[in-house]
Design an enzyme around this catalytic site. Structure first.
Site, PDB file in Angstrom:
ATOM      1  CB  CYS A 251      -6.665  -0.750   3.065  1.00  0.00           C
ATOM      2  SG  CYS A 251      -5.380  -2.005   3.122  1.00  0.00           S
TER       3      CYS A 251
ATOM      4  NE  ARG B 280      -0.480  -7.659   7.309  1.00  0.00           N
ATOM      5  CZ  ARG B 280      -1.406  -8.001   6.478  1.00  0.00           C
ATOM      6  NH1 ARG B 280      -1.400  -9.135   5.859  1.00  0.00           N
ATOM      7  NH2 ARG B 280      -2.403  -7.179   6.247  1.00  0.00           N
TER       8      ARG B 280
ATOM      9  CG  HIS C 226      -6.304   1.123   7.749  1.00  0.00           C
ATOM     10  ND1 HIS C 226      -7.446   0.485   7.329  1.00  0.00           N
ATOM     11  CD2 HIS C 226      -5.275   0.424   7.203  1.00  0.00           C
ATOM     12  CE1 HIS C 226      -7.124  -0.560   6.584  1.00  0.00           C
ATOM     13  NE2 HIS C 226      -5.806  -0.618   6.488  1.00  0.00           N
TER      14      HIS C 226
HETATM   15  N1  GLN Z   1      -6.179  -7.803   2.162  1.00  0.00           N
HETATM   16  C1  GLN Z   1      -5.497  -6.675   1.705  1.00  0.00           C
HETATM   17  C2  GLN Z   1      -3.986  -6.725   1.914  1.00  0.00           C
HETATM   18  O1  GLN Z   1      -3.485  -7.246   2.891  1.00  0.00           O
HETATM   19  C3  GLN Z   1      -6.111  -5.452   2.342  1.00  0.00           C
HETATM   20  C4  GLN Z   1      -5.806  -5.325   3.805  1.00  0.00           C
HETATM   21  C5  GLN Z   1      -6.429  -4.115   4.440  1.00  0.00           C
HETATM   22  O2  GLN Z   1      -7.487  -3.617   4.026  1.00  0.00           O
HETATM   23  N2  GLN Z   1      -5.821  -3.645   5.511  1.00  0.00           N
HETATM   24  O3  GLN Z   1      -3.315  -6.204   1.077  1.00  0.00           O
END
Ligand code: GLN
Length: 258
Positions: free
Chosen positions: A98, A138, A210
């Site tokens: 990510c 999101r 993740h």
């Molecule tokens: N800040 C980045 C986004 O929201 C990465 C988020 C994350 O590592 N989960 O795209």
């Protein structure tokens, strides 16, 4: 080849800043799977300001982080850029999740329109959904993909995991270096539109999945483990089979709920 004691050096990049949604689970999985096979895994934690030795590591792991965490490491990553590129060219395996995945691309434009320069290892760019579409989206939840890496040989070719990002990542359409890791079956992936997930170049694997990535996908974990060993020892390695009944139950659970 597997008779002698095998040793692998792993660099864990930025554990203090880049570690969310159970990212450490990936590291725990690597530690256990090397240990169960009696392979010696030596881990160095590398933080902002630490030296990154390009010839020392066989495996590099780095997790995700929110925009503010990414800002914390962005400048340091530029300082390590030359060494990291040398390591990439030596065939070191990189698993980047990510937030770090995004910064291995050319740039990331945050939701406050702050352009953070990446190190351009991967031919990708990332733009916050708010800037790209005018509305924050999101991209969160369990995700299932089909692994599309050429030469990925395994009976199981699905990847399951959990994603949570608002950045939309695009692989350069004309890229001659970078290709997706997976094709989205369920979930959002790189940007919620083009069905790609993750990006790869040489032995660098970037993904939005993740901390449950390696625990729930032993076939992919062993693919990385084997790659790192073969790159180090320059010979073919046969990994001892492990009992993965529980791991595949977890994998199947996500597949069944798609
Ligand atoms: N800040 C980045 C986004 O929201 C990465 C988020 C994350 O590592 N989960 O795209």
């Amino acid at each position: 080849m597997n008779k002698k004691q095998l040793i692998l050096h792993l660099a864990y990049l930025y554990p203090k800043s880049m570690n969310i949604y159970g990212d450490r689970g990936n590291l725990i999985t690597l530690i256990k799977r090397y240990q169960w096979r009696n392979i010696n895994l030596i881990i160095d934690e590398i933080e902002v300001g630490d030296n990154f030795n390009p010839t020392k590591y066989d495996f590099v792991f780095a997790g995700g982080g929110q925009d503010i965490h990414q800002l914390r490491i962005a400048e340091d990553l530029q300082n390590k850029k030359t060494a990291i590129i040398e390591s990439v060219n030596r065939g070191t395996v990189f698993l980047l999740i990510c937030g770090t995945y995004q910064l291995f691309g050319h740039y990331f434009i945050t939701s406050t329109n702050n352009k953070i320069a990446g190190i351009g290892v991967l031919d990708i760019t990332t733009i916050a959904s708010k800037i790209k579409t005018g509305k924050t989206k999101r991209m969160i939840g369990n995700i299932t993909t089909e692994i599309v890496i050429p030469n990925f040989k395994s009976e199981i070719t699905t990847l399951v995991g959990f994603e949570n990002h608002s950045g939309m990542t695009f692989i350069n359409k004309d890229s001659s270096t970078t290709y997706p890791l997976g094709r989205v079956i369920k979930g959002f992936g790189n940007n919620g539109h083009d069905k790609t997930e993750g990006a790869c170049y040489k032995n660098v694997f970037g993904t939005y999945l993740h901390g449950s990535l390696l625990p729930k996908n032993p076939h992919f974990t062993d693919f990385l483990i084997k790659k790192a060993l073969e790159n180090k020892y320059k010979s073919s390695i046969k990994l001892v089979d492990l009992n993965d009944i529980l791991e595949y139950k977890a994998h199947q659970f996500i597949l069944n709920h798609r």
